[in-house]
Scaffold this motif. Structure first.
Motif, PDB file in Angstrom:
ATOM      1  N   PRO A   1       8.221   1.198 -13.139  1.00  0.00           N
ATOM      2  CA  PRO A   1       8.581   0.990 -11.126  1.00  0.00           C
ATOM      3  C   PRO A   1       8.986   0.023 -11.185  1.00  0.00           C
ATOM      4  O   PRO A   1       7.787  -0.882 -12.032  1.00  0.00           O
ATOM      5  CB  PRO A   1       7.362   2.105 -10.933  1.00  0.00           C
ATOM      6  CG  PRO A   1       6.373   2.278 -11.930  1.00  0.00           C
ATOM      7  CD  PRO A   1       7.165   1.494 -13.417  1.00  0.00           C
ATOM      8  N   GLN A   2       9.492  -0.213 -10.364  1.00  0.00           N
ATOM      9  CA  GLN A   2       9.324  -1.781  -9.152  1.00  0.00           C
ATOM     10  C   GLN A   2       8.217  -2.004  -8.645  1.00  0.00           C
ATOM     11  O   GLN A   2       7.857  -3.202  -8.959  1.00  0.00           O
ATOM     12  CB  GLN A   2      10.983  -1.507  -8.185  1.00  0.00           C
ATOM     13  CG  GLN A   2      10.970  -3.194  -8.010  1.00  0.00           C
ATOM     14  CD  GLN A   2      12.843  -3.812  -8.851  1.00  0.00           C
ATOM     15  OE1 GLN A   2      13.201  -2.613  -8.976  1.00  0.00           O
ATOM     16  NE2 GLN A   2      12.648  -4.509  -8.308  1.00  0.00           N
ATOM     17  N   ARG A   3       7.868  -0.805  -8.236  1.00  0.00           N
ATOM     18  CA  ARG A   3       6.424  -1.249  -7.648  1.00  0.00           C
ATOM     19  C   ARG A   3       5.262  -1.201  -8.851  1.00  0.00           C
ATOM     20  O   ARG A   3       4.885  -0.240  -8.871  1.00  0.00           O
ATOM     21  CB  ARG A   3       5.921  -0.172  -6.302  1.00  0.00           C
ATOM     22  CG  ARG A   3       5.208  -0.656  -5.807  1.00  0.00           C
ATOM     23  CD  ARG A   3       5.081   0.618  -5.015  1.00  0.00           C
ATOM     24  NE  ARG A   3       3.568   0.685  -3.581  1.00  0.00           N
ATOM     25  CZ  ARG A   3       2.663   1.383  -4.102  1.00  0.00           C
ATOM     26  NH1 ARG A   3       2.813   1.177  -5.442  1.00  0.00           N
ATOM     27  NH2 ARG A   3       1.634   1.210  -3.727  1.00  0.00           N
ATOM     28  N   ALA A   4       4.752  -1.808  -9.392  1.00  0.00           N
ATOM     29  CA  ALA A   4       3.813  -1.846 -10.196  1.00  0.00           C
ATOM     30  C   ALA A   4       3.393  -3.713 -10.369  1.00  0.00           C
ATOM     31  O   ALA A   4       3.219  -4.165  -9.596  1.00  0.00           O
ATOM     32  CB  ALA A   4       3.859  -1.589 -11.528  1.00  0.00           C
ATOM     33  N   LEU A   5       1.949  -3.610 -10.570  1.00  0.00           N
ATOM     34  CA  LEU A   5       0.998  -4.626 -10.996  1.00  0.00           C
ATOM     35  C   LEU A   5       2.006  -5.000 -12.533  1.00  0.00           C
ATOM     36  O   LEU A   5       2.312  -3.751 -12.908  1.00  0.00           O
ATOM     37  CB  LEU A   5       0.085  -4.852 -11.062  1.00  0.00           C
ATOM     38  CG  LEU A   5      -0.769  -4.120  -9.361  1.00  0.00           C
ATOM     39  CD1 LEU A   5      -2.195  -3.776 -10.207  1.00  0.00           C
ATOM     40  CD2 LEU A   5      -0.401  -5.820  -8.735  1.00  0.00           C
TER      41      LEU A   5
ATOM     42  N   SER B   1       0.947  -0.891   0.250  1.00  0.00           N
ATOM     43  CA  SER B   1      -0.142  -0.049   0.237  1.00  0.00           C
ATOM     44  C   SER B   1       1.220   1.192  -0.081  1.00  0.00           C
ATOM     45  O   SER B   1       0.420   2.282  -0.551  1.00  0.00           O
ATOM     46  CB  SER B   1      -1.037   0.297   1.377  1.00  0.00           C
ATOM     47  OG  SER B   1      -0.170  -0.096   2.415  1.00  0.00           O
ATOM     48  N   PHE B   2       1.891   1.458   0.592  1.00  0.00           N
ATOM     49  CA  PHE B   2       3.137   2.224   0.619  1.00  0.00           C
ATOM     50  C   PHE B   2       3.368   2.851  -0.647  1.00  0.00           C
ATOM     51  O   PHE B   2       4.083   1.765  -1.128  1.00  0.00           O
ATOM     52  CB  PHE B   2       3.721   2.436   0.850  1.00  0.00           C
ATOM     53  CG  PHE B   2       3.547   2.095   3.054  1.00  0.00           C
ATOM     54  CD1 PHE B   2       3.363   3.350   3.961  1.00  0.00           C
ATOM     55  CD2 PHE B   2       3.172   0.882   3.740  1.00  0.00           C
ATOM     56  CE1 PHE B   2       2.779   3.418   4.602  1.00  0.00           C
ATOM     57  CE2 PHE B   2       2.816   0.828   4.954  1.00  0.00           C
ATOM     58  CZ  PHE B   2       2.004   1.814   5.762  1.00  0.00           C
ATOM     59  N   ALA B   3       3.880   3.897  -1.234  1.00  0.00           N
ATOM     60  CA  ALA B   3       4.712   3.924  -1.966  1.00  0.00           C
ATOM     61  C   ALA B   3       6.049   3.697  -2.757  1.00  0.00           C
ATOM     62  O   ALA B   3       6.253   3.569  -3.762  1.00  0.00           O
ATOM     63  CB  ALA B   3       4.460   5.478  -2.670  1.00  0.00           C
ATOM     64  N   SER B   4       6.615   3.799  -1.296  1.00  0.00           N
ATOM     65  CA  SER B   4       7.611   2.958  -1.857  1.00  0.00           C
ATOM     66  C   SER B   4       8.339   2.306  -1.029  1.00  0.00           C
ATOM     67  O   SER B   4       7.717   2.220   0.309  1.00  0.00           O
ATOM     68  CB  SER B   4       8.728   4.503  -2.007  1.00  0.00           C
ATOM     69  OG  SER B   4       9.113   4.883  -0.290  1.00  0.00           O
ATOM     70  N   ASP B   5       9.226   1.257  -0.003  1.00  0.00           N
ATOM     71  CA  ASP B   5       9.857  -0.111   0.705  1.00  0.00           C
ATOM     72  C   ASP B   5      10.468   1.005   2.145  1.00  0.00           C
ATOM     73  O   ASP B   5       9.496   0.865   3.314  1.00  0.00           O
ATOM     74  CB  ASP B   5      11.225  -0.447   0.020  1.00  0.00           C
ATOM     75  CG  ASP B   5      11.060  -1.531  -0.769  1.00  0.00           C
ATOM     76  OD1 ASP B   5       9.644  -1.981  -1.323  1.00  0.00           O
ATOM     77  OD2 ASP B   5      11.570  -2.177  -0.854  1.00  0.00           O
ATOM     78  N   SER B   6      10.282   2.389   1.458  1.00  0.00           N
ATOM     79  CA  SER B   6      10.654   3.208   2.900  1.00  0.00           C
ATOM     80  C   SER B   6       9.477   3.923   3.742  1.00  0.00           C
ATOM     81  O   SER B   6       9.260   3.911   5.091  1.00  0.00           O
ATOM     82  CB  SER B   6      12.065   4.714   2.079  1.00  0.00           C
ATOM     83  OG  SER B   6      11.462   5.631   1.956  1.00  0.00           O
ATOM     84  N   GLY B   7       8.326   3.631   2.654  1.00  0.00           N
ATOM     85  CA  GLY B   7       6.941   3.976   3.600  1.00  0.00           C
ATOM     86  C   GLY B   7       6.973   2.889   4.017  1.00  0.00           C
ATOM     87  O   GLY B   7       6.067   3.567   5.322  1.00  0.00           O
ATOM     88  N   PHE B   8       7.050   1.892   3.591  1.00  0.00           N
ATOM     89  CA  PHE B   8       6.461   0.990   4.789  1.00  0.00           C
ATOM     90  C   PHE B   8       7.835   0.875   6.534  1.00  0.00           C
ATOM     91  O   PHE B   8       6.831   0.551   7.393  1.00  0.00           O
ATOM     92  CB  PHE B   8       6.710  -0.591   4.162  1.00  0.00           C
ATOM     93  CG  PHE B   8       6.699  -2.130   5.310  1.00  0.00           C
ATOM     94  CD1 PHE B   8       5.221  -2.069   5.913  1.00  0.00           C
ATOM     95  CD2 PHE B   8       7.876  -2.444   5.377  1.00  0.00           C
ATOM     96  CE1 PHE B   8       4.891  -3.189   6.582  1.00  0.00           C
ATOM     97  CE2 PHE B   8       7.426  -3.693   6.063  1.00  0.00           C
ATOM     98  CZ  PHE B   8       5.884  -4.099   6.459  1.00  0.00           C
TER      99      PHE B   8
END
Lengths: 331, 228
Positions: free
Chosen positions: B111-115, A224-231
């Protein structure tokens, strides 16, 4: 017999919310115990994959958690034997944690899933091979055991084990070197799944320096966080809130936090956490002798489960691994 | 007290890329029907996106003929997406299109964070350049390997073997569109089912055992009088 110093006591909180537009919550979790020798702290979360090809994964996640708790109780009983029984060496326990427990857990999960299929499938349903049946139940698992002597954790697939150290550092010791892209994950239904279990091994040599927060979460939270650092910031904030405002305040808002996270990740979202609340009087424990160094240590299980463990960068070297067959070998 | 700790939260993007054959053989009714079908499919894509609020559906279009070029280069949120008709031009340089797409499937810019992204290839002919090199370039990228791929073969002259190789999975088949009605149905299916598939979690080794992929193409009616 020697005794440890003051033993940590743990308090826990937990919550789980269903993902947006999901027909049911496919996560499952459990938590029990206090972290003492008699009542080891055991925590587990599992995330059933949930899509059409994993139609029974809500059951698979429940089986995963229930069976892990059983395995964890056995492990804790070995680590902290009752009465005058001599505890096994740390080297033997580490070997058990890295190889024996994952294999037993995966085997029990597969047996449970296939047994459930046999009892509940009708003749009209298409004939499936055993691997196809297991896919229906696919689930991840993150589990942890804390006793006065040992902190061990296991992870298969996505989700997070987060540890806030005694000095406030947030670590995710079982994070893979390279995260799976998209929503793919390793699973209990993967072939030879026990080889994919990652293990965290951290003997407690200095109780006062035990972690102050240990958290297990499904990926609905981290994604749910925009980045790992957010978690990681979330975990640091959770630790701060627990310290500043206490458990009851955090328990009251946890469902709201998880629901908000779920709206962004779209996934079922589960958190189980334990934090240090106090110390208790010393209890009976391990024999004297040098222990493996404390601190986080994670290593993926190598291909061959039998025999001595492969040295790993973050795995503490046992005092002597020449004879893993004798659990009571002196350390 | 109730404000959640941690960094900002955000939905994960699904990058959907149309790869559209605009060679001369598409001239006439085919390109007209294709433009119509995609324009009509946009509201259905929006509906799928609204059903899955955790995913942010972003659309792009690339055309290929004598050259490959972005028709919509920057990802456009489906809520703001309006279809602009594509025109026919020359050859069928699929390889160049795949090379161009591969550049976008690396991290960064993806981005790495994606579906998982969706690659939807629509073609009616035989590639006229080194399409295998382009496919290798896509397969060499982390998101290219993970992408949900769909392929629509327009008319009898489409090279189904090429489309099959593009799919990269023997259990998936290109969807045949031999009439305007079938093309509309195929575009509608590709627009929606693939997006759903991209946002569903699966076990990493499921391809070994899963016999019915969630985005297996439907069987399309073939009762149209106007057949290509």
């Amino acid at each position: 017999m020697r005794t440890h110093g003051p033993l940590p006591l743990w308090d826990t909180l937990h919550g789980s919310v269903q993902g947006v537009n999901k027909t049911r919550n496919q996560d499952h979790y459990d938590v029990e115990g206090l972290g003492s020798a008699g009542q080891p702290l055991i925590m587990a979360v599992a995330d059933g994959h949930g899509s059409a090809v994993h139609a029974r994964s809500h059951l698979g996640s429940r089986f995963a958690v229930d069976l892990f708790v059983q395995q964890a109780r056995q492990f804790a009983a070995l680590a902290e034997p009752r009465g005058e029984l001599r505890p096994p060496s740390l080297a033997w326990l580490m070997n058990y944690a890295q190889y024996t427990l994952p294999r037993q857990l995966v085997s029990a999960w597969q047996e449970k899933a296939l047994g459930h299929w046999a009892r509940t499938s009708s003749h009209e349903e298409p004939a499936l091979s055993p691997p196809d049946k297991l896919v229906l139940y696919g689930s991840t698992l993150v589990g942890a055991v804390l006793t006065p002597r040992v902190f061990a954790a296991w992870q298969l697939g996505d989700g997070e084990l987060t540890v806030v150290t005694d000095d406030g550092q947030v670590t995710v010791p079982l994070a893979p070197d390279e995260a799976d892209l998209g929503d793919e994950t390793e699973s209990l239904c993967s072939p030879q799944a026990w080889l994919r279990v990652r293990t965290h091994w951290a003997p407690v040599t200095t109780p006062a320096r035990a972690p102050r927060l240990v958290s297990l979460t499904t990926d609905g939270l981290s994604k749910s966080f925009a980045s790992d650092s957010g978690f990681r910031q979330f975990m640091a904030g959770l630790d701060d809130r627990l310290s500043a405002e206490g458990a009851e305040c955090v328990r009251a808002v946890l469902p709201e936090w998880l629901a908000k996270a779920s709206q962004h990740s779209g996934d079922d979202t589960t958190l189980v956490a334990a934090w240090h609340t106090a110390t208790a009087p010393a209890g009976p424990a391990a024999p004297a002798g040098p222990a493996a160094p404390a601190g986080p240590a994670g290593a993926a299980a190598p291909a061959e489960p039998a025999g001595p463990p492969e040295p790993a960068a973050r795995t503490p070297e046992p005092a002597d691994i020449s004879d893993m067959t004798d659990p009571y070998r002196s350390e | 007290m109730s404000d959640i700790p941690g960094g900002p939260m955000m939905n994960r993007p699904v990058h959907f890329i149309w790869l559209i054959d605009c060679s001369y053989s598409m001239q006439g009714e085919k390109i007209g029907q294709l433009n119509y079908a995609i324009r009509e499919a946009v509201p259905e894509m929006l509906s799928v996106a609204q059903d899955n609020p955790a995913a942010q559906l972003l659309l792009r279009t690339m055309t290929f003929s004598t050259t490959a070029r972005w028709h919509h280069k920057d990802p456009v949120p489906v809520e703001q997406f309006t279809w602009q008709d594509v025109q026919v031009d020359g050859m069928t340089n699929l390889g160049e299109a795949l090379q161009l797409a591969a550049r976008e499937l690396d991290t960064p810019p993806m981005p790495q964070r994606a579906l998982k992204p969706v690659l939807a290839l629509v073609s009616d002919g035989v590639p006229t350049d080194d399409w295998k090199a382009g496919l290798r370039a896509v397969d060499a990228t982390p998101w290219g390997r993970k992408a949900v791929r769909v392929a629509i073969a327009i008319g009898a002259d489409a090279d189904r073997n090429v489309l099959q190789e593009f799919l990269g999975n023997p259990e998936l088949q290109p969807l045949d569109a031999n009439s305007p009605k079938q093309l509309a149905a195929a575009i509608r299916w590709a627009s929606t089912a693939a997006v759903k598939a991209a946002s569903q979690p699966v076990a990493g080794f499921a391809d070994v055992t899963v016999k019915q992929p969630p985005y297996a193409p439907p069987v399309l009616d073939d009762d149209d009088d106007d057949v290509w």
